[in-house]
Design an enzyme around this catalytic site. Sequence first.
Site, PDB file in Angstrom:
ATOM      1  N   HIS A 191     -15.706  14.375  -6.819  1.00 33.95           N
ATOM      2  CA  HIS A 191     -16.772  14.108  -5.852  1.00 33.95           C
ATOM      3  C   HIS A 191     -17.848  13.185  -6.419  1.00 33.95           C
ATOM      4  CE1 HIS A 191     -15.664  17.796  -3.236  1.00 33.95           C
ATOM      5  NE2 HIS A 191     -14.999  16.723  -2.932  1.00 33.95           N
ATOM      6  N   ARG A 334      -2.467   5.762  10.174  1.00 38.34           N
ATOM      7  CA  ARG A 334      -1.248   6.113   9.435  1.00 38.34           C
ATOM      8  C   ARG A 334      -1.180   7.630   9.277  1.00 38.34           C
ATOM      9  NH1 ARG A 334      -0.561   4.220   3.330  1.00 38.34           N
ATOM     10  NH2 ARG A 334      -1.992   5.954   3.011  1.00 38.34           N
ATOM     11  N   GLU A 433       7.909   0.044   2.748  1.00 38.79           N
ATOM     12  CA  GLU A 433       7.457   0.342   1.381  1.00 38.79           C
ATOM     13  C   GLU A 433       8.594   0.547   0.391  1.00 38.79           C
ATOM     14  OE1 GLU A 433       3.651   3.028   1.701  1.00 38.79           O
ATOM     15  OE2 GLU A 433       5.115   3.695   3.190  1.00 38.79           O
ATOM     16  N   ASP A 457       3.376   0.520  -2.835  1.00 35.08           N
ATOM     17  CA  ASP A 457       4.601   1.303  -2.987  1.00 35.08           C
ATOM     18  C   ASP A 457       5.831   0.407  -3.059  1.00 35.08           C
ATOM     19  OD1 ASP A 457       3.738   3.867  -3.318  1.00 35.08           O
ATOM     20  OD2 ASP A 457       3.774   4.384  -1.190  1.00 35.08           O
ATOM     21  N   CYS A 504      -0.886  -4.708   4.184  1.00 32.30           N
ATOM     22  CA  CYS A 504      -2.096  -3.902   4.022  1.00 32.30           C
ATOM     23  C   CYS A 504      -2.246  -3.340   2.612  1.00 32.30           C
ATOM     24  CB  CYS A 504      -2.115  -2.752   5.031  1.00 32.30           C
ATOM     25  SG  CYS A 504      -0.739  -1.609   4.858  1.00 32.30           S
TER      26      CYS A 504
END
Length: 581
Positions: A191, A334, A433, A457, A504
Amino acid sequence: MVELQGIPVSPGVAIGPALVLDADGYQIPRSMLPAEEADQEYARLQTAVDAVSARLENSRLETSAVAGEHTGDIFAAQLQMLHDPRLHAELRRRICNENLTAAYSVNRVLHNYAAALRRLSNPMLADRAEDVLDIEKQLLLELGAVTRGPMSELTEPVIVLSHVLTPSETANLDRRYVRGFATETGGPGGHTAIVAKGLELPAVVGIGAFMDQVGAGDRVIVDGDRGRVIINPDEETLKNYRQRLKQRNSLSERLAELRDLPAETADGVRIRLSANIEFPYETAAALERGADGIGLYRTEFLYLSSDEEPSEEDHYRAYSEVVRDMGGRPVVIRTLDLGADKMGHRPLTEQEHNPFLGLRSIRLSLRNLDLFRPQLRAILRAAVYGDVRVMFPLITTIAELRQARMLLNLVAEDLNDAGIPYRGDIPVGMMVEVPAAVMMLDHFVREVDFISIGTNDLAQYTLAVDRSNESVADLYQSSDPAVLRLIRHCVQVADESKTPLAVCGEMSSMPARALLLLGMGVRNLSVPPSSLPRVKKAIRSVTVQQCCEIAERVMKLEAARDVDMYLLDRLGSLVPELVVT
């Protein structure tokens, strides 16, 4: 001069004198109370809890205002921890039954909680140890067991160096004076890292022990782009970084002027330039930097940011917010792209030896329909507010694609039967991918409305390189000629079938590689919001013919290194201002 390497978690460069915090912070001695004072001591603890609670709520509100509601919700989760009945029962037992002081009880109980979290194999849960120690420190401050130290007395610019920096400490850094920070511990999923990025504060974490190499006031450079921290840099290094910082600031101001101009080449070819986002609040940055839409909305954080599995309403609220904010611009959502190893809410599979080749992404969703259905229902419901498109990740076989589409249709029928507003005619796409999808793409394009190449990927699976494995990291190159040939094949298939194609992955966010993609025929790019100005600048500085010449030359090269050197050289000649940062 000492150069250190860590994990870059928030980009940018910061230079300034070091503010060195204690390596450990504090030690609370074991102290006993007279039995008759125990109730009073517990009441003192409750007062401290109330004060910390108020401060966390203030951090939540202030962080939400600056970095978005989702980042602010980190503190909502801390509030839940602070008010956990089991925690209070354990503290009460130690104070009232064992007659230990409140400070010692807090120290021991919360340190034990943090240690238990760190022993868990799930990295997301292990990262929560930061949050527990953050609460501990704030309680100890309220109880007077530790002091607030130099952080509350800043009067000049500093670089904060610490063993650890908690999320609330990060959120409360005085931005008037703190230029950046570096810590010995921490990781990219913590975080603290998320808050730093939300505040756009240059940061490097996970450096390892280095505090004995730095003193208060030493000059420090934090390079949040490369993960470097340089202590007492020599004059040449300092001069180079100052020049880089100056150029970076100047370039940012000039690129900001492109916001309302189209991503159009010098010879008038319009390129759709969209943004990749993970959190709804990022739509503000995407719009501010002139995005044509959201080309990739990653939905994984919904699963990773809570101890509970997200409900259909959780999905719906997040997606609706993004779609409304984008005001009619396309939003590509996605579906879940996680592995079973990352799902901490419930066991979904036995431990896998190689999770990257195992039950992840669309495979995981299709095996767990009670997980997948709520997400699909939420996407169809949110689609009534704008131009929503759904995209399935890691599609490898035709059967997977058909099964996912069939489930989407069934979900639409359920919504229709229930009389719930939805849109069932949204475009359906797939991520390309894996090499198998590339080789079968002429079949896939008959059954999808669009495709998007995920170069991260695709490079990983083409080159057989785990990109998180340091031992083989040098082999992971999206500019490898083998990867480029697969991309070129995808473009050819998409052109022949008139199927919209986008890229992308990380590759599209690099200006030089973006020009290569344009030369290969790609006309839709999606990049992180922070990369939008630089990529738009590159697009507007060249003609398509120049890009085609780049692609023609690159496709004859044999190694990723040769490709990168050539691309850098061409970028330097066509858009030299983008090379200096």
